[in-house]
Design an enzyme around this catalytic site. Structure first.
Site, PDB file in Angstrom:
ATOM      1  N   GLU A  93       0.830  -1.222   0.000  1.00 56.83           N
ATOM      2  CA  GLU A  93       0.000   0.000   0.000  1.00 56.83           C
ATOM      3  C   GLU A  93       0.858   1.264   0.000  1.00 56.83           C
ATOM      4  O   GLU A  93       1.704   1.457   0.887  1.00 56.83           O
ATOM      5  CB  GLU A  93      -0.924  -0.003   1.229  1.00 56.83           C
ATOM      6  CG  GLU A  93      -1.894   1.165   1.227  1.00 56.83           C
ATOM      7  CD  GLU A  93      -2.986   1.047   2.299  1.00 56.83           C
ATOM      8  OE1 GLU A  93      -3.394  -0.082   2.628  1.00 56.83           O
ATOM      9  OE2 GLU A  93      -3.421   2.105   2.785  1.00 56.83           O
ATOM     10  N   LYS A 277      -7.671  -1.027  11.230  1.00 53.33           N
ATOM     11  CA  LYS A 277      -7.028  -1.421   9.971  1.00 53.33           C
ATOM     12  C   LYS A 277      -5.834  -0.499   9.714  1.00 53.33           C
ATOM     13  O   LYS A 277      -4.758  -0.928   9.282  1.00 53.33           O
ATOM     14  CB  LYS A 277      -8.042  -1.359   8.823  1.00 53.33           C
ATOM     15  CG  LYS A 277      -7.566  -1.951   7.510  1.00 53.33           C
ATOM     16  CD  LYS A 277      -6.816  -0.971   6.625  1.00 53.33           C
ATOM     17  CE  LYS A 277      -6.373  -1.620   5.318  1.00 53.33           C
ATOM     18  NZ  LYS A 277      -5.543  -0.721   4.502  1.00 53.33           N
ATOM     19  N   ASP A 293       3.998 -14.626  11.592  1.00 49.87           N
ATOM     20  CA  ASP A 293       2.667 -15.081  11.184  1.00 49.87           C
ATOM     21  C   ASP A 293       1.683 -13.923  11.335  1.00 49.87           C
ATOM     22  O   ASP A 293       1.182 -13.660  12.428  1.00 49.87           O
ATOM     23  CB  ASP A 293       2.290 -16.274  12.083  1.00 49.87           C
ATOM     24  CG  ASP A 293       0.925 -16.850  11.751  1.00 49.87           C
ATOM     25  OD1 ASP A 293       0.145 -16.198  11.037  1.00 49.87           O
ATOM     26  OD2 ASP A 293       0.636 -17.960  12.244  1.00 49.87           O
ATOM     27  N   HIS A 391      -2.668  10.525  -0.189  1.00 56.10           N
ATOM     28  CA  HIS A 391      -2.770   9.165  -0.688  1.00 56.10           C
ATOM     29  C   HIS A 391      -2.695   9.166  -2.212  1.00 56.10           C
ATOM     30  O   HIS A 391      -2.000   8.360  -2.823  1.00 56.10           O
ATOM     31  CB  HIS A 391      -4.123   8.605  -0.233  1.00 56.10           C
ATOM     32  CG  HIS A 391      -4.147   7.124  -0.160  1.00 56.10           C
ATOM     33  ND1 HIS A 391      -3.583   6.436   0.884  1.00 56.10           N
ATOM     34  CD2 HIS A 391      -4.643   6.204  -0.999  1.00 56.10           C
ATOM     35  CE1 HIS A 391      -3.742   5.150   0.686  1.00 56.10           C
ATOM     36  NE2 HIS A 391      -4.386   4.980  -0.456  1.00 56.10           N
TER      37      HIS A 391
HETATM   38  C1  MEV Z   1      -6.268   3.127   4.922  1.00 53.28           C
HETATM   39  O1  MEV Z   1      -5.519   2.003   4.523  1.00 53.28           O
HETATM   40  C2  MEV Z   1      -6.290   3.277   6.431  1.00 53.28           C
HETATM   41  C3  MEV Z   1      -7.196   4.389   6.965  1.00 53.28           C
HETATM   42  O2  MEV Z   1      -8.522   4.201   6.492  1.00 53.28           O
HETATM   43  C4  MEV Z   1      -7.166   4.296   8.468  1.00 53.28           C
HETATM   44  C5  MEV Z   1      -8.151   5.188   9.182  1.00 53.28           C
HETATM   45  O3  MEV Z   1      -9.180   5.568   8.608  1.00 53.28           O
HETATM   46  O4  MEV Z   1      -7.889   5.469  10.369  1.00 53.28           O
HETATM   47  C6  MEV Z   1      -6.741   5.740   6.499  1.00 53.28           C
END
Ligand code: MEV
Length: 438
Positions: A93, A277, A293, A391
């Site tokens: 990513e 995430k 792992d 991004h």
């Molecule tokens: C993207 O990979 C991760 C985010 O969505 C995390 C978040 O919203 O805190 C930017």
């Protein structure tokens, strides 16, 4: 200690490398090799391109047809408990490595990360069915605790010799389940520098006959729990409000925004899933780069986040009494330095050499510090201009490459794509045609 050069003196590295991101990959690697004193074979393994020989891959899993490459980037600027680290991250990513490095820079200017961890204690579960007196069974098992611990330790004398081993047991009773009463014995095993799955599974199988006899019912499952809540790692950072300011956004606004964003993740599972995430965006790449792992880490993270019955945030952000922004993370982190791919994969070995860690606990603390940095990056962006601009700038490089840009065309095409906020392959091809005059 097995697998960790505990006695080898540590080289002090400076993780602040000016202009690192402007170098070519081979120049970056060269610089890393110099700074971290990497061997030729480690440098070769980090470069990739056949780093995992097919014969080795063929021995790792079944039905092998090849290997799968991922980029390895190195996060800079990390200082953890006063020590600098260069942190390898294997991830696909865009913006993850840049964001971690940037947040680590802010943290560094504020004294860096502080971390701690529990002993590396894993849990193995032994399931007993068919007992008429599950509470009586529980007590009969606990009365023989010492013998059960000793029987478990018979199964791994090497671990015991290294200062680890089964430390204790606990027994849970579930009086009603879809198949009747259930007694579940936990072995609490200090696995030292191993991830520990094999060790604790062997111990669970080893104590099963004794547990069965004591409980008066058949044992079924004998397996570790990935909810490794006795093996926690923690990281904390404390930042001056001024250091958070970005563009037109004041430090106060960002700090407040980060606290509010975290509050949403604390109360709302839909947000918590995305928030966490983002944290795993930092942790998983370290786990993958070191051959650990990552499914186990993910399982542990999310089970821990739901431990109170409602899925919530893995981090906490607060404004302290002295007006600083404080970020904290605490979560299970079952990482090893010995066994499995950490030992067999040359790039994992090279990653560990780059990190120069001396224990699995140290590695686990680094991983959660990166997770906290990644969370800060996401919340800081979300609390200000949103994440899409940053991004998209990085995503534009990928799109430029997909469109066929090479060398310095990549930056030019990506720059134009980001500028126009129209990051699409057909648009990139158009720019490329114009550049090459085709
Ligand atoms: C993207 O990979 C991760 C985010 O969505 C995390 C978040 O919203 O805190 C930017």
């Amino acid at each position: 200690m097995v697998g960790t050069d505990a006695e080898k003196p540590r080289r002090a590295v400076n993780s602040r490398i000016a202009g690192f991101r402007d170098l070519e990959p081979s120049e970056r690697l060269q610089k890393l090799a110099e700074i971290a004193g990497l061997s030729q074979s480690d440098t070769h393994a980090l470069r990739g391109g056949g780093a995992l020989p097919l014969a080795l891959a063929n021995g790792m899993i079944e039905n092998v047809v090849g290997t799968f490459d991922l980029p390895i980037g190195v996060a800079t600027n990390f200082t953890i408990n006063g020590r600098d680290y260069l942190i390898p991250m294997a991830v696909e990513e865009p913006s993850v490595v840049a964001a971690a490095s940037y947040m680590a820079k802010i943290a560094r200017d504020n004294g860096g990360f502080r971390t701690s961890s529990t002993d590396p204690v894993m849990i193995a579960q032994v399931q007993v069915l068919g007992t008429n007196d599950p509470n009586g069974a529980r007590q009969r098992i606990l009365e023989r605790r010492d013998e059960i611990v000793a029987t478990a330790n018979e199964k791994d004398k090497v671990l015991v010799g290294l200062g680890g081993g089964c430390r204790d047991i606990e027994v849970n009773v579930f009086e009603t389940t879809p198949v009747g009463p259930m007694v579940i014995v936990h072995l609490l095993v200090d696995v030292r520098d191993a991830m520990g799955a094999n060790t604790v599974n062997t111990m669970a199988e080893g104590v099963a006959p004794m547990v069965e006899e004591l409980a008066g019912g058949p044992v079924r499952l004998r397996i570790l729990s990935n909810l490794a809540d006795r093996r926690l790692a923690r990281a904390r950072m404390e930042l001056s409000i001024d250091s958070l300011a970005t563009g037109e956004y004041s430090g106060d606004r960002i700090a407040q925004g980060i606290v509010e964003a975290c509050a949403m993740a604390i109360v709302d599972p839909y947000r918590a899933a995305t928030h966490n995430k983002g944290i795993m965006n930092g942790i998983d790449p370290v786990v993958v780069a070191t051959g650990n792992d990552w499914r186990a880490i993910e399982a542990g993270a999310h089970a821990w986040a739901a431990r109170a019955g409602r899925y919530t945030s893995l981090t906490r952000w607060e404004i302290s009494g002295v007006g600083t922004l404080v970020g904290c993370i605490e979560m299970p982190m079952a990482l090893g330095l010995v066994g499995g791919a950490t030992r067999t994969h040359p790039a994992a070995q090279a990653s560990l050499a780059l990190l120069d860690v001396r224990s699995a606990q140290e590695l686990s603390e680094i991983a959660v510090a990166v997770g906290l940095a990644q969370n800060m990056a996401a919340l800081r962006a979300l609390a200000s201009e949103g994440i899409q601009r940053g991004h998209m700038t990085l995503h534009a490089r990928n799109i430029a490459i997909v469109a066929g840009a090479t060398g310095n065309q990549i930056e030019i095409v990506a720059g134009e794509l980001a500028e126009s906020q129209d990051v699409r392959v057909d648009r990139a091809k158009e720019i490329l045609r114009r550049l090459t005059g085709e």
